[in-house]
Design an enzyme around this catalytic site. Structure first.
Site, mmCIF file in Angstrom:
data_model
loop_
_atom_site.group_PDB
_atom_site.id
_atom_site.type_symbol
_atom_site.label_atom_id
_atom_site.label_comp_id
_atom_site.label_asym_id
_atom_site.label_seq_id
_atom_site.Cartn_x
_atom_site.Cartn_y
_atom_site.Cartn_z
ATOM 1 N N LYS A 55 88.806 -19.339 47.040
ATOM 2 C CA LYS A 55 89.853 -20.299 47.437
ATOM 3 C C LYS A 55 90.369 -19.960 48.831
ATOM 4 C CE LYS A 55 91.662 -21.428 42.885
ATOM 5 N NZ LYS A 55 92.537 -21.022 41.793
ATOM 6 N N GLN A 99 97.384 -18.009 39.757
ATOM 7 C CA GLN A 99 96.088 -17.958 39.079
ATOM 8 C C GLN A 99 96.293 -17.636 37.595
ATOM 9 O OE1 GLN A 99 93.089 -18.677 40.605
ATOM 10 N NE2 GLN A 99 92.187 -18.504 38.571
ATOM 11 N N ASP A 122 98.673 -27.367 41.658
ATOM 12 C CA ASP A 122 97.855 -27.409 40.447
ATOM 13 C C ASP A 122 98.258 -28.578 39.551
ATOM 14 O OD1 ASP A 122 95.736 -25.692 40.105
ATOM 15 O OD2 ASP A 122 96.959 -23.999 39.415
#
Ligand code: NDP
Length: 297
Positions: A55, A99, A122
């Site tokens: 990422k 995460q 997200d």
């Protein structure tokens, strides 16, 4: 038997990242700063570490600022919430991604709830899932939005199509169903209690499988000409001893003779997730700067 098409998610994701990079250049020119994505990694889970590294690299490659916050596995809930609070207040940060999964002693829901919804790239915050459910502009979870992009690229207008989503998780199944409903599909959500899954799937023009069971969806379940999106990522023993390989939730080879198109694993949905994360970060940066949403993304 005519063979269906394999949808090239790797190529689509590369194109999307290219479009994001172009718009990042415009953003930097008008705002005098780069959009910033903060990624929080708790502990040293090897798969999560690899994912976070990739990422970071792709964030930099599209011209954004990548900020990584690595914290030990024994961080307390209060310390993690304090970090999120700092990132919420940090003007250089447009997107915050924690995460998952987090170590067991941490409350994932409370951590997600602490993220400023305007920075929730997200799309897991209840404000964003609520906005998606009622049809307001929202930051939408990356994987299902990536699936929708692939479907629209392949099929164009989805209105009136029968869609079956297998899986009802908050990160894939439910937002996927909401997105397909917003495109005016007739949506069925199947799950572990669904009776006669094969015949439910056989109705569908669009099948999205997000289950986590290797090659569970069989070729004979698929209606001829359907389009199949395989979200599953399952590691199974490989042909050589000691080696493993990745397979999806769909028996791809069996389906190829029935489908119009299908995403392979790997190389289908997987690459889309990070590309959409970058797209969401750019969208969040535009919103925070009071700019209209970037066009065409
Ligand atoms: P979850 O484990 O959270 O959800 C799985 C869903 O599948 C549940 O709703 C469950 O039903 C349902 N299910 C389980 N067994 C069956 C069955 N026999 N028949 C029908 N439905 C069943 O998984 P996620 O949604 O997080 O992920 C799904 C898959 O997608 C995983 O393989 C994951 O690795 C992959 N994934 C891939 C991503 C990517 O970037 N490509 C991103 C995210 C996930 P119930 O609710 O009743 O238990």
């Amino acid at each position: 038997m005519t063979m269906g098409k394999l949808i090239d998610g790797t190529a689509f994701a590369a194109r999307l990242r290219g479009q994001v990079a172009e718009k990042v250049t415009d953003f930097v020119a008008s705002q005098g700063r780069k959009p910033g994505l903060a990624v929080v990694l708790v502990g040293e889970d090897p798969a999560s570490s690899v994912y976070v590294r990739s990422k970071g690299k792709m964030t930099v490659a599209v011209g954004m600022e990548s900020l990584e916050y690595k914290r030990p596995a024994d961080i307390s809930q209060d310390e993690l919430l304090a970090l999120i609070d700092d990132l919420n207040k940090n003007d250089a940060v447009d997107g915050i991604l924690v995460q998952l999964p987090l170590p067991k002693h941490l409350d994932e829901n409370a951590v997600i709830a602490a993220i400023d919804p305007a920075k929730d790239v997200d799309g897991f915050h209840v404000v964003n899932s609520g906005r998606l459910a009622v049809g307001l502009p929202a930051l939408v979870p990356c994987t299902p939005l990536g699936c929708l992009m692939l479907l629209k690229d392949e099929l164009g207008d989805l209105s009136g199509m029968e869609a079956v989503v297998i899986g009802r998780s908050n990160i894939v199944g439910k937002p996927m169903a909401a997105l397909l409903l917003a495109e005016s599909c007739t949506v069925t959500i199947a799950h572990s209690r669904t009776r006669d899954l094969a015949s439910v799937v056989h109705r569908a023009d669009i099948v999205v499988a997000a289950v986590g069971r290797p090659e569970m969806v069989k070729g004979e379940w698929i209606k001829p000409g359907a389009t199949v999106i395989d979200v599953g990522i399952n590691r199974v023993p490989g042909d050589e001893e000691g080696k493993s390989r990745l397979v999806g939730d769909v028996a791809t080879a069996e389906c190829l003779g029935h489908v119009r198109a299908i995403t392979p694993v790997p190389g289908g949905v997987g690459p889309m997730t990070i590309a959409v994360l970058l797209r969401n970060t750019l969208v969040a940066a535009h919103m925070r700067a009071g700019l209209p949403a970037p066009e065409g993304l």
